[in-house]
Design a protein around this motif. Structure first.
Motif, PDB file in Angstrom:
ATOM      1  N   UNK A  69       0.602  -1.456   0.101  1.00 20.96           N
ATOM      2  CA  UNK A  69       0.044  -0.026   0.130  1.00 20.96           C
ATOM      3  C   UNK A  69       0.787   1.102   0.105  1.00 20.96           C
ATOM      4  N   UNK A  70       0.247   2.413  -0.458  1.00 17.90           N
ATOM      5  CA  UNK A  70       0.970   3.490  -0.447  1.00 17.90           C
ATOM      6  C   UNK A  70       1.340   3.875   0.655  1.00 17.90           C
ATOM      7  N   UNK A  71       2.591   4.633   1.173  1.00 14.80           N
ATOM      8  CA  UNK A  71       2.682   5.088   2.564  1.00 14.80           C
ATOM      9  C   UNK A  71       2.137   6.362   3.111  1.00 14.80           C
ATOM     10  N   UNK A  72       1.681   7.192   1.697  1.00 14.87           N
ATOM     11  CA  UNK A  72       0.959   8.310   1.853  1.00 14.87           C
ATOM     12  C   UNK A  72      -0.527   8.165   1.994  1.00 14.87           C
ATOM     13  N   UNK A  73      -1.045   7.571   1.137  1.00 18.70           N
ATOM     14  CA  UNK A  73      -2.633   7.523   0.860  1.00 18.70           C
ATOM     15  C   UNK A  73      -3.033   6.145   1.186  1.00 18.70           C
ATOM     16  N   UNK A  74      -2.279   5.195   1.035  1.00 17.56           N
ATOM     17  CA  UNK A  74      -2.802   3.563   1.611  1.00 17.56           C
ATOM     18  C   UNK A  74      -3.555   3.137   0.506  1.00 17.56           C
ATOM     19  N   UNK A  75      -3.365   3.640  -0.664  1.00 23.77           N
ATOM     20  CA  UNK A  75      -3.875   3.125  -1.949  1.00 23.77           C
ATOM     21  C   UNK A  75      -3.204   1.932  -2.229  1.00 23.77           C
ATOM     22  N   UNK A  76      -3.657   0.830  -2.742  1.00 26.84           N
ATOM     23  CA  UNK A  76      -2.966  -0.438  -3.143  1.00 26.84           C
ATOM     24  C   UNK A  76      -2.748  -0.182  -4.799  1.00 26.84           C
ATOM     25  N   UNK A  77      -3.092   0.805  -5.407  1.00 24.57           N
ATOM     26  CA  UNK A  77      -2.657   1.052  -6.788  1.00 24.57           C
ATOM     27  C   UNK A  77      -1.128   1.422  -6.873  1.00 24.57           C
ATOM     28  N   UNK A  78      -0.058   0.900  -6.443  1.00 19.75           N
ATOM     29  CA  UNK A  78       1.299   1.051  -6.475  1.00 19.75           C
ATOM     30  C   UNK A  78       2.059   0.345  -7.596  1.00 19.75           C
ATOM     31  N   UNK A  79       3.056   0.937  -8.207  1.00 19.19           N
ATOM     32  CA  UNK A  79       3.969  -0.056  -8.664  1.00 19.19           C
ATOM     33  C   UNK A  79       5.360   0.243  -8.124  1.00 19.19           C
ATOM     34  N   UNK A  80       6.252  -0.732  -8.007  1.00 18.19           N
ATOM     35  CA  UNK A  80       7.628  -0.857  -7.689  1.00 18.19           C
ATOM     36  C   UNK A  80       8.532  -0.690  -9.191  1.00 18.19           C
ATOM     37  N   UNK A  81       9.366   0.440  -8.896  1.00 15.73           N
ATOM     38  CA  UNK A  81      10.218   0.767 -10.149  1.00 15.73           C
ATOM     39  C   UNK A  81      11.519   1.374  -9.605  1.00 15.73           C
ATOM     40  N   UNK A  82      12.433   1.491 -10.658  1.00 18.61           N
ATOM     41  CA  UNK A  82      13.570   2.227 -10.583  1.00 18.61           C
ATOM     42  C   UNK A  82      13.487   3.662 -10.827  1.00 18.61           C
ATOM     43  N   UNK A  83      14.026   4.525  -9.980  1.00 24.43           N
ATOM     44  CA  UNK A  83      13.821   5.863 -10.215  1.00 24.43           C
ATOM     45  C   UNK A  83      15.114   6.850  -9.854  1.00 24.43           C
ATOM     46  N   UNK A  84      15.144   8.289 -10.580  1.00 24.94           N
ATOM     47  CA  UNK A  84      16.313   8.953 -10.118  1.00 24.94           C
ATOM     48  C   UNK A  84      15.725   9.638  -8.963  1.00 24.94           C
ATOM     49  N   UNK A  85      16.712  10.015  -8.123  1.00 24.75           N
ATOM     50  CA  UNK A  85      16.535  10.849  -7.036  1.00 24.75           C
ATOM     51  C   UNK A  85      17.766  11.851  -6.657  1.00 24.75           C
ATOM     52  N   UNK A  86      17.474  12.748  -5.960  1.00 19.73           N
ATOM     53  CA  UNK A  86      18.643  13.863  -5.778  1.00 19.73           C
ATOM     54  C   UNK A  86      18.941  13.924  -4.164  1.00 19.73           C
ATOM     55  N   UNK A  87      20.013  13.704  -3.868  1.00 26.15           N
ATOM     56  CA  UNK A  87      20.234  13.497  -2.438  1.00 26.15           C
ATOM     57  C   UNK A  87      21.450  14.613  -2.067  1.00 26.15           C
ATOM     58  N   UNK A  88      20.934  15.078  -0.997  1.00 24.86           N
ATOM     59  CA  UNK A  88      22.047  16.045  -0.141  1.00 24.86           C
ATOM     60  C   UNK A  88      23.071  15.226   0.415  1.00 24.86           C
ATOM     61  N   UNK A  89      24.546  15.669   0.192  1.00 20.94           N
ATOM     62  CA  UNK A  89      25.485  15.020   0.857  1.00 20.94           C
ATOM     63  C   UNK A  89      25.488  15.331   2.419  1.00 20.94           C
TER      64      UNK A  89
END
Length: 92
Positions: free
Chosen positions: A4-24
């Motif tokens: 389930x989505x951690x934000x809205x608890x919907x079961x309509x989620x997809x596991x995927x690879x994504x780009x993120x930006x991270x502060x050192x």
């Protein structure tokens, strides 16, 4: 894995690879990390990483020599960097 989505608890989620930006950890710059395991919710459109994965990334960035990381790296490359310490001794 999340079911389930951690934000809205919907079961309509997809596991995927994504780009993120991270502060050192020292706050001097951010780095683009590609192919990070992520969750995309099709109900609320949130894209996020699990709390456990966030902790793993934070610990890794804290425990490696980040001078060798350019403006961009892959998740796999980041996680295989040799650590200066075995673990984060400041994590209580």
């Amino acid at each position: 894995m999340d079911k389930k989505c951690a934000w809205c608890e919907s079961e309509k989620i997809e596991h995927r690879l994504d780009n993120v930006y991270w502060e050192m950890p020292d706050g001097t710059r951010a780095v683009k990390i590609s192919e990070v395991p992520s969750v995309k919710c099709h109900s609320c459109n949130m894209v996020y990483q699990s709390d456990q994965l966030v902790k793993e990334i934070e610990d890794q960035l804290f425990l490696i020599n980040t001078n060798g990381i350019g403006r961009e790296t892959s998740f796999k490359n980041l996680m295989v960097q040799p650590r200066l310490l075995k673990r984060n001794y400041f994590d209580f």
